[in-house]
Scaffold this active site. Structure first.
Site, PDB file in Angstrom:
ATOM      1  N   SER A 182      49.668  65.533  65.938  1.00 43.75           N
ATOM      2  CA  SER A 182      51.119  65.376  65.909  1.00 43.75           C
ATOM      3  C   SER A 182      51.638  65.312  67.351  1.00 43.75           C
ATOM      4  O   SER A 182      51.255  64.406  68.092  1.00 43.75           O
ATOM      5  CB  SER A 182      51.760  66.505  65.099  1.00 43.75           C
ATOM      6  OG  SER A 182      53.100  66.210  64.778  1.00 43.75           O
ATOM      7  N   ASP A 226      51.362  58.646  55.748  1.00 42.59           N
ATOM      8  CA  ASP A 226      52.169  59.594  56.514  1.00 42.59           C
ATOM      9  C   ASP A 226      53.633  59.154  56.485  1.00 42.59           C
ATOM     10  O   ASP A 226      53.968  58.055  56.938  1.00 42.59           O
ATOM     11  CB  ASP A 226      51.651  59.643  57.955  1.00 42.59           C
ATOM     12  CG  ASP A 226      52.203  60.820  58.752  1.00 42.59           C
ATOM     13  OD1 ASP A 226      53.304  61.285  58.439  1.00 42.59           O
ATOM     14  OD2 ASP A 226      51.519  61.254  59.703  1.00 42.59           O
ATOM     15  N   HIS A 231      50.843  63.618  56.687  1.00 38.28           N
ATOM     16  CA  HIS A 231      50.801  64.092  58.068  1.00 38.28           C
ATOM     17  C   HIS A 231      49.936  65.344  58.225  1.00 38.28           C
ATOM     18  O   HIS A 231      49.289  65.536  59.254  1.00 38.28           O
ATOM     19  CB  HIS A 231      52.223  64.378  58.557  1.00 38.28           C
ATOM     20  CG  HIS A 231      52.318  64.639  60.018  1.00 38.28           C
ATOM     21  ND1 HIS A 231      51.975  63.701  60.974  1.00 38.28           N
ATOM     22  CD2 HIS A 231      52.711  65.741  60.717  1.00 38.28           C
ATOM     23  CE1 HIS A 231      52.148  64.209  62.175  1.00 38.28           C
ATOM     24  NE2 HIS A 231      52.591  65.448  62.055  1.00 38.28           N
TER      25      HIS A 231
END
Length: 746
Positions: free
Chosen positions: A616, A691, A723
């Site tokens: 991320s 995602d 995600h």
């Protein structure tokens, strides 16, 4: 393993960190020495042992309830209880008795926002009298009667989400088909409260950025006396409608999602108060500035008004406003207080109204988050806490005895401990005793609490304590004995060394360094720098985390693992955080380079074999670090990275970067793409192909840029993965691939 403090030259730092503060006294792990295989890291039973979640003290004070996974499936949860008097544990409700249904797309997205993963009972809500428990399960609602042990399904049609019991226990409220409903328990009858929900209109629901970025998971709030419900009505039609290709193994699903890209339109939002008697809604005046955020809503204890926190689009101003209730036409609104910042305002959940009068509020106006007491009109009475350290959260206010209980970092930044301070102000007192991370759950009407505790050497434990922190009983001691799932591997478990380095502006950067199990100071080892690096996060702590399982595996493969919290990270005050404002990916990378410079001065580090790995924001950091400093990072592993901040959402991106129109150069500098020319080799990127948070396009843009330049790299894309990269099969393959890539590259 011997832990030591590495002395550094005296630093001119506003936030002093002592050797003692950074060297927690931890017991050495004891157990067998079986190597930890990747396939075992997320298999059942869970390595951390019995780790209850969803902890609550029943309203009658007789039992502790919690969700516990099964030994043969750590992702399937039942509801358990412990009788406080006897200490006996028993399963309160077998989740197999609930109807299994497919989750709606809305509920799947909501759970992804909440980071909830699993099956069975994932949430529950006690009635105020402690006689029943509401169990939402895959759109169905059940009421479990504790005395009779009966499980009663509520007669509703359709898929219900965000369900809870009303404050006095007469109703169950929920969202269905984008409208607000209640179920009258006495009449066993459903009642629809709003009627225009559908398509772009959502009643009582939190919009995407409220869930993902503001931590607001609901869009409705009960009045304490059950006379009314405050709720949001959002119109998503201004938000850009994106057609995403969610790629699965057996096909492609075209998904339409209204995604608020940075600089683009947000939802239109209204706040209404619906009277249960009349069924009519009074709309609250939110002010002339409509392009902002409704961050929080909370009723006054006597139902005489409802407060809301309004944040402007730049997030540099936050107003706490009060709308009186009831009103015959339009609610009158007054501003109780205003917070301002030259960078951004961090949201919190610490607004606490006192039954006597006034309220407690948290603010970072001093540079650190502290607690302040106000009267009912918003006049500041006194500052309750102060110093160069941060409060985490208000946990409980004991008005009867005059105490405010809170968690914070007063003694050390790497641990969260429990403290209390008098309502009238004074010295802060320590309540918790042990070094590590404490997350208390207080009883509703008493200052006794459950302490969810963990540290680097202790997987999560749960204990019951009195108002002064004295241990009353264990709920789950979770000792790593010979029967514990972790015991076969605990003999090889390595604890880190902590230390601090100096950033270029003199502020201290805290790090931790893990060494291999068979560490030999005469040898040289490759290093994996594990990074997140973004705001609102902190990696360098004395805490237990399943993310560290892969760290332990890497140590057993012969790697050093290094983590450093760069500037911009959480819990260090606004000076430490705000330096990254409008310039992401610059100072964070420079701070990680400070860490690399330190590593290269260690005689046992192979200074040409250093990798950086993150997910991320950490994936973004991995790319930026390797592309901007290829001489320092031979290898980068980037998971689900943001690569162009124009592709991320409004509330998060504009908080730190400002608006794309007013900071166009900053957005260009903060993108990964301008630095692709510097790439020399040794890159692995992975991304979930479904995602809906960091869109897959972030990675494909880098793929294309590198391919156009004929530069070699590796990519792994996971069909159907979101995600969070959930699922044992996905995670096993991912970590096997990363380990293999590191071995080949380093």
């Amino acid at each position: 393993m011997t832990r030591k403090w590495i002395p550094l030259a005296a630093l001119a730092m506003p936030f002093a960190l002592s050797a003692q503060a950074l060297t927690p006294a931890l017991p050495a792990p004891v157990g067998d020495s079986t190597p930890l295989a990747i396939a075992r890291m997320h298999d059942s039973p869970a390595l951390e042992g019995n780790s209850p979640r969803g902890l609550k003290l029943s309203p009658d004070g007789q039992r502790v309830t919690y969700l516990a996974p099964r030994s043969d499936d750590q992702h399937f949860f039942d509801l358990w209880q412990m009788d406080i008097g006897s200490g006996k544990h028993s399963r309160l409700l077998d989740a197999s008795l609930l109807k299994a249904s497919e989750l709606s797309d809305e509920e799947k997205a909501r759970r992804e926002r909440q980071r909830i993963y699993g099956q069975g009972i994932m949430e529950y809500d006690w009635s105020s009298d402690g006689q029943s428990v509401l169990i939402p399960s895959a759109g169905n609602l059940y009421l479990y009667q504790v005395a009779t042990q009966q499980l009663l399904p509520l007669a509703i049609s359709g898929f219900a989400t965000d369900a809870r019991v009303s404050p006095q226990g007469h109703y169950v409220s929920y969202i269905k088909d984008q409208n607000l409903f209640i179920y009258d328990l006495a009449k066993a009858k459903e009642r629809q409260l709003t009627f225009d929900g559908g398509d772009a209109i959502k009643n009582g629901m939190a919009e995407f950025v409220a869930q993902e970025e503001m931590g607001r998971m609901t869009g409705y709030w009960w009045a304490p006396d059950e006379s009314a419900i405050a709720y949001t009505r959002i119109d998503e039609s201004p938000v850009e409608l994106v057609t995403r290709n969610e790629i699965y193994a057996d096909g492609i699903k075209l998904t339409e999602q209204r995604y608020p890209y940075a600089g683009k339109a947000n939802v239109l939002i209204e706040l209404g108060v619906l009277s249960l008697d009349s069924g009519l809604t009074t709309w609250v005046d939110l002010g002339r500035e409509t392009d902002g955020y409704l961050a929080r809503v909370k009723w006054l204890p006597d139902t005489s008004g409802v407060t809301f926190q309004w944040q402007n689009r730049s997030q540099q101003q936050l107003d706490l406003r009060l709308a009186s209730w009831p009103q015959t036409d339009s609610a009158q609104v007054q501003t109780l207080l205003t917070e301002r910042s030259d960078a951004w305002i961090n949201l919190h959940d610490d607004l606490t109204f006192l039954k006597s009068s006034g309220f407690i509020w948290a603010s970072e106006r001093s540079g650190f988050k502290h607690l302040y007491r106000y009267d009912a009109q918003g006049k500041l009475l006194q500052q309750l806490t102060a110093g160069d350290w941060a409060v985490d959260n208000i946990e409980y206010v004991d008005e009867a005895n005059g105490w405010v209980y809170f968690t914070g970092r007063k003694d050390t930044v790497i641990e969260r401990r429990i403290y209390r301070v008098a309502l009238e102000g004074g010295e802060v007192e320590a309540v918790s005793q042990r070094a590590g991370m404490h997350a208390p759950v207080f009883a509703k009407n008493s200052p006794i609490y459950l302490d969810y505790f963990n540290s680097l050497a202790q997987p999560p434990q749960v204990s019951l304590h009195d108002s002064q922190g004295k241990l009353l009983s264990w709920v789950e001691q979770n000792v790593v004995d010979k029967q514990h799932p972790l015991f076969p591997y605990f003999g090889l478990w390595q604890l880190p060394e902590f230390g601090q380095l100096a950033a270029e502006d003199g502020q201290s950067l805290v790090y931790r360094l893990f060494k291999p199990a068979d560490f030999d100071a005469t040898k040289q080892y490759p290093v994996v720098v594990r990074v997140y690096g973004g705001p609102h996060a902190q990696l360098v702590t004395n805490s237990w985390s399943s993310h560290d399982y892969f760290t332990q595996h890497l140590l057993q493969r012969g790697y050093l693992v290094f983590q450093l919290d760069n500037r911009g990270s959480a819990n260090r005050g606004t000076r430490f955080e705000h330096v990254i404002y409008q310039n992401l990916g610059d100072l964070e990378v420079k701070d990680q380079q400070v860490g690399v410079k330190y590593l290269r001065n260690l005689p046992y580090v192979a200074d040409e074999r250093i990798a950086i790995f993150g997910h991320s924001y950490g994936g973004y950091m991995a790319l930026m670090s390797q592309f901007k400093a290829p001489q320092d990072f031979k290898v980068a592993i980037s998971g689900a990275p943001v690569t162009d901040w124009g592709l991320y959402d409004t509330h998060y991106t504009e908080r730190y970067m400002g608006h794309p129109v007013t900071n166009a150069d900053g957005y260009k500098r903060a993108s990964v793409l301008p630095y692709v020319d510097n790439y020399q080799g040794g890159l692995l990127i992975y991304h979930g192909m479904a995602d809906d948070n960091v869109l897959f396009e972030n990675s494909t843009r880098v793929y294309k840029a590198l391919q156009d330049q004929g530069k070699l790299f590796q990519m792994i894309d996971y069909p159907g993965a979101k995600h969070s990269m959930r699922g044992n099969a996905v995670r096993n393959h991912l970590y096997l691939s990363i380990a293999d890539f590191l071995d080949r590259q380093l």
